[in-house]
Design an enzyme around this catalytic site. Structure first.
Site, mmCIF file in Angstrom:
data_model
loop_
_atom_site.group_PDB
_atom_site.id
_atom_site.type_symbol
_atom_site.label_atom_id
_atom_site.label_comp_id
_atom_site.label_asym_id
_atom_site.label_seq_id
_atom_site.Cartn_x
_atom_site.Cartn_y
_atom_site.Cartn_z
ATOM 1 N N GLY A 166 -19.480 58.382 2.911
ATOM 2 C CA GLY A 166 -20.171 57.268 2.252
ATOM 3 C C GLY A 166 -20.932 56.434 3.267
ATOM 4 N N GLY A 167 -22.254 56.465 3.162
ATOM 5 C CA GLY A 167 -23.100 55.717 4.107
ATOM 6 C C GLY A 167 -23.507 54.368 3.543
ATOM 7 N N GLY A 168 -22.539 53.656 2.940
ATOM 8 C CA GLY A 168 -22.803 52.314 2.404
ATOM 9 C C GLY A 168 -22.335 51.244 3.383
ATOM 10 N N ARG A 225 -16.336 50.683 -4.559
ATOM 11 C CA ARG A 225 -15.137 49.997 -5.045
ATOM 12 C C ARG A 225 -15.188 49.931 -6.566
ATOM 13 N NH1 ARG A 225 -12.247 47.195 -1.160
ATOM 14 N NH2 ARG A 225 -11.429 45.829 -2.769
ATOM 15 N N LEU A 262 -2.570 33.960 0.228
ATOM 16 C CA LEU A 262 -3.866 33.764 -0.424
ATOM 17 C C LEU A 262 -4.952 34.364 0.466
ATOM 18 C CD1 LEU A 262 -3.637 30.048 -1.670
ATOM 19 C CD2 LEU A 262 -3.333 32.159 -2.991
ATOM 20 N N HIS A 290 -38.673 27.006 19.321
ATOM 21 C CA HIS A 290 -39.076 28.140 20.155
ATOM 22 C C HIS A 290 -38.225 28.155 21.409
ATOM 23 C CE1 HIS A 290 -41.685 31.143 21.904
ATOM 24 N NE2 HIS A 290 -41.771 30.429 23.017
ATOM 25 N N LYS A 300 -15.072 41.706 10.379
ATOM 26 C CA LYS A 300 -15.976 40.958 11.269
ATOM 27 C C LYS A 300 -15.326 40.684 12.624
ATOM 28 C CE LYS A 300 -18.135 41.932 8.668
ATOM 29 N NZ LYS A 300 -18.105 42.521 7.337
HETATM 30 P P1 NAD Z 1 -21.242 51.249 -1.244
HETATM 31 O O1 NAD Z 1 -21.546 51.361 -2.685
HETATM 32 O O2 NAD Z 1 -21.948 50.269 -0.416
HETATM 33 O O3 NAD Z 1 -21.495 52.656 -0.540
HETATM 34 C C1 NAD Z 1 -20.886 53.839 -0.975
HETATM 35 C C2 NAD Z 1 -21.755 54.986 -0.519
HETATM 36 O O4 NAD Z 1 -21.068 56.200 -0.733
HETATM 37 C C3 NAD Z 1 -23.063 55.093 -1.280
HETATM 38 O O5 NAD Z 1 -24.118 55.192 -0.365
HETATM 39 C C4 NAD Z 1 -22.893 56.367 -2.108
HETATM 40 O O6 NAD Z 1 -24.112 57.026 -2.320
HETATM 41 C C5 NAD Z 1 -21.960 57.163 -1.236
HETATM 42 N N1 NAD Z 1 -21.137 58.151 -1.917
HETATM 43 C C6 NAD Z 1 -20.552 58.037 -3.136
HETATM 44 N N2 NAD Z 1 -19.806 59.141 -3.388
HETATM 45 C C7 NAD Z 1 -19.936 59.951 -2.316
HETATM 46 C C8 NAD Z 1 -19.403 61.233 -1.976
HETATM 47 N N3 NAD Z 1 -18.572 61.885 -2.803
HETATM 48 N N4 NAD Z 1 -19.742 61.774 -0.791
HETATM 49 C C9 NAD Z 1 -20.580 61.102 0.060
HETATM 50 N N5 NAD Z 1 -21.090 59.897 -0.209
HETATM 51 C C10 NAD Z 1 -20.777 59.328 -1.381
HETATM 52 O O7 NAD Z 1 -19.650 51.096 -1.187
HETATM 53 P P2 NAD Z 1 -18.666 50.742 0.011
HETATM 54 O O8 NAD Z 1 -19.326 50.893 1.323
HETATM 55 O O9 NAD Z 1 -17.417 51.504 -0.278
HETATM 56 O O10 NAD Z 1 -18.405 49.211 -0.234
HETATM 57 C C11 NAD Z 1 -17.876 48.776 -1.470
HETATM 58 C C12 NAD Z 1 -18.350 47.402 -1.801
HETATM 59 O O11 NAD Z 1 -17.753 46.475 -0.931
HETATM 60 C C13 NAD Z 1 -19.839 47.241 -1.648
HETATM 61 O O12 NAD Z 1 -20.523 47.489 -2.844
HETATM 62 C C14 NAD Z 1 -19.964 45.812 -1.255
HETATM 63 O O13 NAD Z 1 -20.169 45.039 -2.400
HETATM 64 C C15 NAD Z 1 -18.630 45.441 -0.659
HETATM 65 N N6 NAD Z 1 -18.762 45.254 0.797
HETATM 66 C C16 NAD Z 1 -19.640 44.342 1.275
HETATM 67 C C17 NAD Z 1 -19.779 44.161 2.629
HETATM 68 C C18 NAD Z 1 -20.726 43.144 3.144
HETATM 69 O O14 NAD Z 1 -21.151 42.301 2.383
HETATM 70 N N7 NAD Z 1 -21.087 43.190 4.404
HETATM 71 C C19 NAD Z 1 -19.060 44.952 3.509
HETATM 72 C C20 NAD Z 1 -18.191 45.877 2.991
HETATM 73 C C21 NAD Z 1 -18.058 46.016 1.630
#
Ligand code: NAD
Length: 474
Positions: free
Chosen positions: A180-182, A272, A35, A444, A48
């Site tokens: 991908g800079g997410g 995702r 699970l 503080h 983390k």
């Molecule tokens: P994301 O949506 O955060 O970032 C994906 C990035 O990739 C975007 O900035 C997008 O513009 C870019 N992108 C898309 N296609 C591309 C390409 N062909 N070339 C270059 N850049 C491109 O997605 P993720 O980082 O894969 O994370 C997925 C999901 O997982 C997130 O939406 C989030 O919900 C979850 N997540 C959350 C956390 C957290 O809460 N700390 C951590 C990791 C993941």
């Protein structure tokens, strides 16, 4: 069974456990042997654990500014992986125990819908059910999401990884490109960079964290990453990936100009996808939107009266804490309670260094919706604690309704932002005013003071900031 929960992640097990607590007989179907779902097995928790290590390495390195020097870290990857696995095993074991104590029947199999009241159980250990079928009155679908990986990028060498592969930590590659800079790209990029890889990032859009994250919050992170990472390519596409003996050759495309570089490994983190395919939903009345998300109402009911859906499969944001709250709403609704998933604020945290956290209304969203707001900022340079930690790049920002002084949104960048955001969530949910927040005594010296001080900055009463006072309000 009366209730079956499909998927054992933080949405699914929260739902199953609450259902059991409310006296409903419940089965939890999970195809993985353990699970925990993505969050525990290959997401939040392992990342983390690795980010904790990255943070310690980074702090140790920074200590030279204070006259304290450590040598270069020597990393025993086997021990590091084992420690990470132990954390996962402990938490998974805890879930199994909790399920047992609650009499939740855990079934290790892949569940595929055959119709609105039947699941076929495939693989795993489909024990004692007639024909490996499970019939139910209600199902809560909590099947989560999967990393998006364009087909042509899957190379034979295995050097192109998704987030699950990156968390395996097979090696510390000499160089790594993060596509991908997410969230995932920046978090895992941080891990590999601190462990010693030369990390570069390529992002399609003009900014890091382009999706709805406040620019003021991203700036200190982008500045730090600009120094730490080798290259950050913005507004750049990956046109192709190719296996070479020496690594992966990446062809970039920036405004029609192509160039190539070779990397030891590539991490693809381009988002995702909801896990709504291949589980027989077409045999039910569940409706799926254009992005593959299951359509739900505020009680998490799908278009099929027998089926609820929660978490990643039911829409953005794909966050574990959202999933577990939705799971509880679905169960309460089933239990006949007037529950609804209507949060004013779902906190989001990017666990980079510095961390970025936000909740509720953002400045950008307020502009787009033409909502009248005022923005209060408290730069951490004015915070004694931030100075004492040497982390003055932080910022706490409030979005306030000028008509009522209520807090509508909050954003924080800086170390521990993720732990600090919850007070802001409570403030938004409770309709707290700037004055309430400012007059609640904060200890503080702490970073939590920056929340109260940003409220005071709005009122014009912040001791460490000079800003003429607002007129007293009725
Ligand atoms: P994301 O949506 O955060 O970032 C994906 C990035 O990739 C975007 O900035 C997008 O513009 C870019 N992108 C898309 N296609 C591309 C390409 N062909 N070339 C270059 N850049 C491109 O997605 P993720 O980082 O894969 O994370 C997925 C999901 O997982 C997130 O939406 C989030 O919900 C979850 N997540 C959350 C956390 C957290 O809460 N700390 C951590 C990791 C993941």
């Amino acid at each position: 069974v009366p209730l079956v929960v499909l998927g054992g992640g933080p949405g699914g097990y929260a739902a199953a456990f609450l259902a059991a607590d409310l006296g409903m007989p419940v089965a939890l179907v999970e195809r993985d042997e353990r699970l925990g779902g993505t969050c525990l097995l290959r997401g939040c928790i392992p990342s983390k654990a690795l980010l904790h290590v990255a943070g310690v390495i980074s702090e140790a390195r920074q200590m030279h500014e204070w006259g304290v020097s450590f040598g270069e870290p020597r990393v025993d990857l086997g021990a590091l992986r084992a420690r990470k696995e132990k954390i996962i095993a402990t938490l998974c074991g805890g879930l199994t125990q909790l399920a047992k104590k609650r009499n939740v029947q855990v079934i290790n199999a892949k569940g595929v819908f055959e119709n609105s009241t039947t699941l076929k159980l495939e693989g795993g250990d489909p024990r004692t059910y007639d024909d490996n079928r499970l019939t139910f009155e209600h199902c809560i679908l909590a099947s989560g999401s999967l990393p998006a990986m364009p087909g042509p990028w899957k190379l034979a060498s295995g050097r192109v990884m998704d987030s699950s592969g990156a968390l395996e930590l097979v090696d510390v590659p000499e160089s790594m490109l993060v596509v991908g800079g997410g969230y995932i790209g920046l978090e895992m990029g941080t891990v590999y960079s601190e462990l010693g890889s030369r990390v570069s990032v390529v992002e399609l859009l003009p900014n890091l964290l382009p999706q709805g994250v406040d620019r003021d919050l991203v700036k200190p992170l982008a500045d730090r990453m600009g120094k730490r990472f080798k290259n950050i390519y913005l507004e750049t596409k990956v046109a192709g990936l190719k296996d070479l003996d020496s690594g992966v050759e990446v062809t970039f495309d920036k405004a029609g100009q192509q160039f190539s570089e070779t990397y030891s490994r590539v991490l693809v983190a381009v988002g995702r996808r909801p896990n709504s395919q291949g589980i027989g939903l077409e045999t039910t009345h569940v409706a799926i939107d254009g992005n593959g998300f299951v359509v739900v109402d505020e009680q998490q009911r799908t278009a099929d009266p027998q089926i609820f859906a929660i978490g990643d499969v039911s829409g953005e944001p794909m966050l574990a804490h959202k999933a577990s709250h939705q799971g509880k709403v679905a169960v309460e609704a089933l239990h006949g309670e007037p529950a609804a998933f209507q949060p004013l604020a779902i906190p989001a945290v990017v666990f980079t260094d510095p961390e970025i956290a936000w909740a509720g209304l953002t400045e950008e969203q307020a502009k787009a919706d033409r909502v009248a707001i005022e923005v209060a900022r408290y730069p951490w340079a004015a915070s004694g604690k931030a100075q004492a930690m040497g982390r003055t790049e932080g910022l706490t920002k409030l979005i306030i309704d000028p008509a009522t002084d209520r807090i509508l949104g909050i954003g924080i960048v800086g170390p521990h932002a993720g732990d600090l955001i919850s007070e802001g969530v409570l403030a938004i949910e409770m309709g707290v005013t700037a004055r309430d927040l400012g007059e609640s005594i904060h200890p503080h010296p702490t970073l939590s003071e920056t929340l109260a001080f940003s409220a005071e900055a709005y009122l014009g009463t912040a001791t460490e900031i000079y800003k003429p006072r607002r007129e007293a309000r009725a």
